[in-house]
Design a protein around this motif. Structure first.
Motif, PDB file in Angstrom:
ATOM      1  N   VAL A  99     -51.746  35.184  49.744  1.00 17.54           N
ATOM      2  CA  VAL A  99     -51.790  35.264  50.489  1.00 17.54           C
ATOM      3  C   VAL A  99     -52.732  36.379  51.251  1.00 17.54           C
ATOM      4  CG1 VAL A  99     -50.580  37.803  52.330  1.00 17.54           C
ATOM      5  CG2 VAL A  99     -49.279  35.592  51.134  1.00 17.54           C
ATOM      6  N   VAL A 100     -53.581  36.980  49.918  1.00 12.66           N
ATOM      7  CA  VAL A 100     -55.008  37.992  50.021  1.00 12.66           C
ATOM      8  C   VAL A 100     -56.271  37.488  50.179  1.00 12.66           C
ATOM      9  CG1 VAL A 100     -56.137  40.224  48.956  1.00 12.66           C
ATOM     10  CG2 VAL A 100     -53.616  39.757  49.069  1.00 12.66           C
ATOM     11  N   THR A 101     -56.242  35.810  49.187  1.00 13.69           N
ATOM     12  CA  THR A 101     -57.118  35.187  49.619  1.00 13.69           C
ATOM     13  C   THR A 101     -57.412  34.552  50.708  1.00 13.69           C
ATOM     14  OG1 THR A 101     -55.781  33.059  48.738  1.00 13.69           O
ATOM     15  CG2 THR A 101     -57.890  34.556  47.199  1.00 13.69           C
ATOM     16  N   ASP A 102     -55.809  34.232  51.783  1.00 15.68           N
ATOM     17  CA  ASP A 102     -56.376  33.586  52.550  1.00 15.68           C
ATOM     18  C   ASP A 102     -56.871  34.922  53.840  1.00 15.68           C
ATOM     19  OD1 ASP A 102     -55.463  31.032  51.775  1.00 15.68           O
ATOM     20  OD2 ASP A 102     -53.430  31.448  52.373  1.00 15.68           O
ATOM     21  N   ILE A 103     -56.160  36.446  53.788  1.00 13.87           N
ATOM     22  CA  ILE A 103     -56.450  36.953  54.527  1.00 13.87           C
ATOM     23  C   ILE A 103     -57.876  37.601  54.508  1.00 13.87           C
ATOM     24  CG2 ILE A 103     -56.390  40.038  54.643  1.00 13.87           C
ATOM     25  CD1 ILE A 103     -53.333  39.405  53.791  1.00 13.87           C
ATOM     26  N   MET A 104     -58.732  37.201  53.112  1.00 14.07           N
ATOM     27  CA  MET A 104     -60.250  37.603  52.980  1.00 14.07           C
ATOM     28  C   MET A 104     -60.638  36.295  54.594  1.00 14.07           C
ATOM     29  SD  MET A 104     -60.688  39.254  49.331  1.00 14.07           S
ATOM     30  CE  MET A 104     -60.217  37.794  48.749  1.00 14.07           C
ATOM     31  N   MET A 105     -60.258  35.099  53.988  1.00 14.71           N
ATOM     32  CA  MET A 105     -60.780  34.179  54.831  1.00 14.71           C
ATOM     33  C   MET A 105     -60.495  33.722  56.000  1.00 14.71           C
ATOM     34  SD  MET A 105     -62.478  31.046  53.814  1.00 14.71           S
ATOM     35  CE  MET A 105     -61.913  30.010  52.624  1.00 14.71           C
ATOM     36  N   LEU A 106     -59.895  34.551  56.787  1.00 15.32           N
ATOM     37  CA  LEU A 106     -59.641  34.691  57.612  1.00 15.32           C
ATOM     38  C   LEU A 106     -60.221  35.800  58.171  1.00 15.32           C
ATOM     39  CD1 LEU A 106     -58.233  33.989  60.712  1.00 15.32           C
ATOM     40  CD2 LEU A 106     -56.478  36.233  59.877  1.00 15.32           C
ATOM     41  N   ALA A 107     -60.836  36.891  57.406  1.00  9.73           N
ATOM     42  CA  ALA A 107     -61.918  37.640  58.002  1.00  9.73           C
ATOM     43  C   ALA A 107     -63.050  36.803  58.352  1.00  9.73           C
ATOM     44  CB  ALA A 107     -61.514  39.448  57.152  1.00  9.73           C
ATOM     45  N   ALA A 108     -63.694  36.415  56.703  1.00 12.97           N
ATOM     46  CA  ALA A 108     -64.753  35.432  56.490  1.00 12.97           C
ATOM     47  C   ALA A 108     -64.723  34.827  58.158  1.00 12.97           C
ATOM     48  CB  ALA A 108     -64.521  35.167  55.803  1.00 12.97           C
ATOM     49  N   ALA A 109     -63.974  33.989  58.328  1.00  9.89           N
ATOM     50  CA  ALA A 109     -63.560  32.853  59.345  1.00  9.89           C
ATOM     51  C   ALA A 109     -64.247  33.852  60.869  1.00  9.89           C
ATOM     52  CB  ALA A 109     -62.353  32.084  59.591  1.00  9.89           C
ATOM     53  N   SER A 110     -63.353  34.954  60.956  1.00  8.87           N
ATOM     54  CA  SER A 110     -63.426  35.578  62.113  1.00  8.87           C
ATOM     55  C   SER A 110     -65.261  35.698  62.603  1.00  8.87           C
ATOM     56  CB  SER A 110     -62.140  37.145  62.502  1.00  8.87           C
ATOM     57  OG  SER A 110     -60.856  36.020  62.112  1.00  8.87           O
ATOM     58  N   PHE A 111     -65.345  36.204  61.505  1.00 10.72           N
ATOM     59  CA  PHE A 111     -66.607  37.181  61.792  1.00 10.72           C
ATOM     60  C   PHE A 111     -67.784  36.332  61.263  1.00 10.72           C
ATOM     61  CE2 PHE A 111     -70.613  38.771  59.344  1.00 10.72           C
ATOM     62  CZ  PHE A 111     -70.843  39.841  59.959  1.00 10.72           C
ATOM     63  N   ILE A 112     -67.280  35.246  60.680  1.00 10.91           N
ATOM     64  CA  ILE A 112     -68.708  33.968  61.140  1.00 10.91           C
ATOM     65  C   ILE A 112     -68.251  33.242  62.755  1.00 10.91           C
ATOM     66  CG2 ILE A 112     -69.365  31.469  60.337  1.00 10.91           C
ATOM     67  CD1 ILE A 112     -68.699  32.294  58.104  1.00 10.91           C
ATOM     68  N   THR A 113     -67.406  33.494  63.714  1.00  6.67           N
ATOM     69  CA  THR A 113     -67.375  32.988  64.390  1.00  6.67           C
ATOM     70  C   THR A 113     -67.473  33.926  65.389  1.00  6.67           C
ATOM     71  OG1 THR A 113     -64.894  30.643  63.570  1.00  6.67           O
ATOM     72  CG2 THR A 113     -65.865  32.045  66.006  1.00  6.67           C
ATOM     73  N   TRP A 114     -67.821  35.199  65.309  1.00  8.71           N
ATOM     74  CA  TRP A 114     -68.207  35.607  66.195  1.00  8.71           C
ATOM     75  C   TRP A 114     -69.888  35.866  66.261  1.00  8.71           C
ATOM     76  CZ3 TRP A 114     -69.866  41.412  63.911  1.00  8.71           C
ATOM     77  CH2 TRP A 114     -69.601  41.923  65.149  1.00  8.71           C
ATOM     78  N   ARG A 115     -70.280  35.993  64.974  1.00  8.18           N
ATOM     79  CA  ARG A 115     -71.618  35.474  64.978  1.00  8.18           C
ATOM     80  C   ARG A 115     -72.232  34.809  65.242  1.00  8.18           C
ATOM     81  NH1 ARG A 115     -73.102  40.390  65.935  1.00  8.18           N
ATOM     82  NH2 ARG A 115     -74.997  39.962  65.185  1.00  8.18           N
ATOM     83  N   LEU A 116     -71.322  33.361  65.584  1.00 10.81           N
ATOM     84  CA  LEU A 116     -72.097  32.081  65.688  1.00 10.81           C
ATOM     85  C   LEU A 116     -72.110  33.067  67.403  1.00 10.81           C
ATOM     86  CD1 LEU A 116     -73.040  29.580  64.906  1.00 10.81           C
ATOM     87  CD2 LEU A 116     -70.952  28.613  65.132  1.00 10.81           C
TER      88      LEU A 116
END
Length: 180
Positions: A99-116
């Protein structure tokens, strides 16, 4: 709701699989493009020529393909998983670690998408193009953004699945990532 057999799960799986297949088709096309271009370079003496802008097309295609594969890799837990320490924990602890690692992956995916997305807007705003083909760079960013948005959708689903499994005390079974 967040189970792979549910309508939502089948939809997310279908979307991720479609993106991976499209990414694969793009990669095959890029391989053919490189083969034709290299053959053209090798046979200049025979009157052939390399494909104009081949580097630019490969760059744009690879960028899209990477983002096309990310949703499927995350959905299938295809990322590397180091379990040297976590194997010693019980299954309940490992469910919550997911669960914790999936939260971190969602945060990373969201950040990458926002910056893209922000980068795409800049490329279009300043009319940046490639050198040889004069292809707008915003197009490449737009194509990659499709995969990035689907990556965020998949990350939300995987987080929901992990939380659901942790609360129900269900293990996900054998993970397909590289176990070290």
């Amino acid at each position: 709701m967040f189970q792979d057999q549910s309508p939502l799960g089948r939809c997310v799986y279908g979307l991720a699989k479609l993106m991976a297949l499209v990414g694969g088709v793009v990669l095959i096309g890029l391989v053919l493009l490189v083969v034709v271009s290299v053959a053209g370079r090798a046979l200049i003496w025979a009157g052939l020529r390399p494909v104009r802008g081949d580097y630019e097309l490969v760059e744009a295609g690879i960028g899209f393909a990477v983002f096309a594969f990310l949703p499927w890799a995350h959905l299938e837990r295809g990322h590397a998983i180091v379990t040297i320490l976590t194997d010693r924990f019980g299954s309940a602890a490992n469910r919550w670690i997911l669960v914790v690692t999936d939260i971190m992956m969602l945060a990373a995916a969201s950040f990458i998408t926002w910056r893209l997305y922000d980068g795409m807007l800049d490329k279009f705003r300043y009319n940046e193009t490639t050198l040889l083909l004069r292809m707008p760079l915003g197009w490449s960013y737009s194509a990659a953004l499709v995969g990035a948005v689907i990556f965020v959708v998949v990350a939300i689903y995987v987080l929901g699945r992990s939380i659901s499994n942790a609360l129900a005390r269900r293990s996900e079974g054998q993970l397909s990532g590289a176990d070290l």
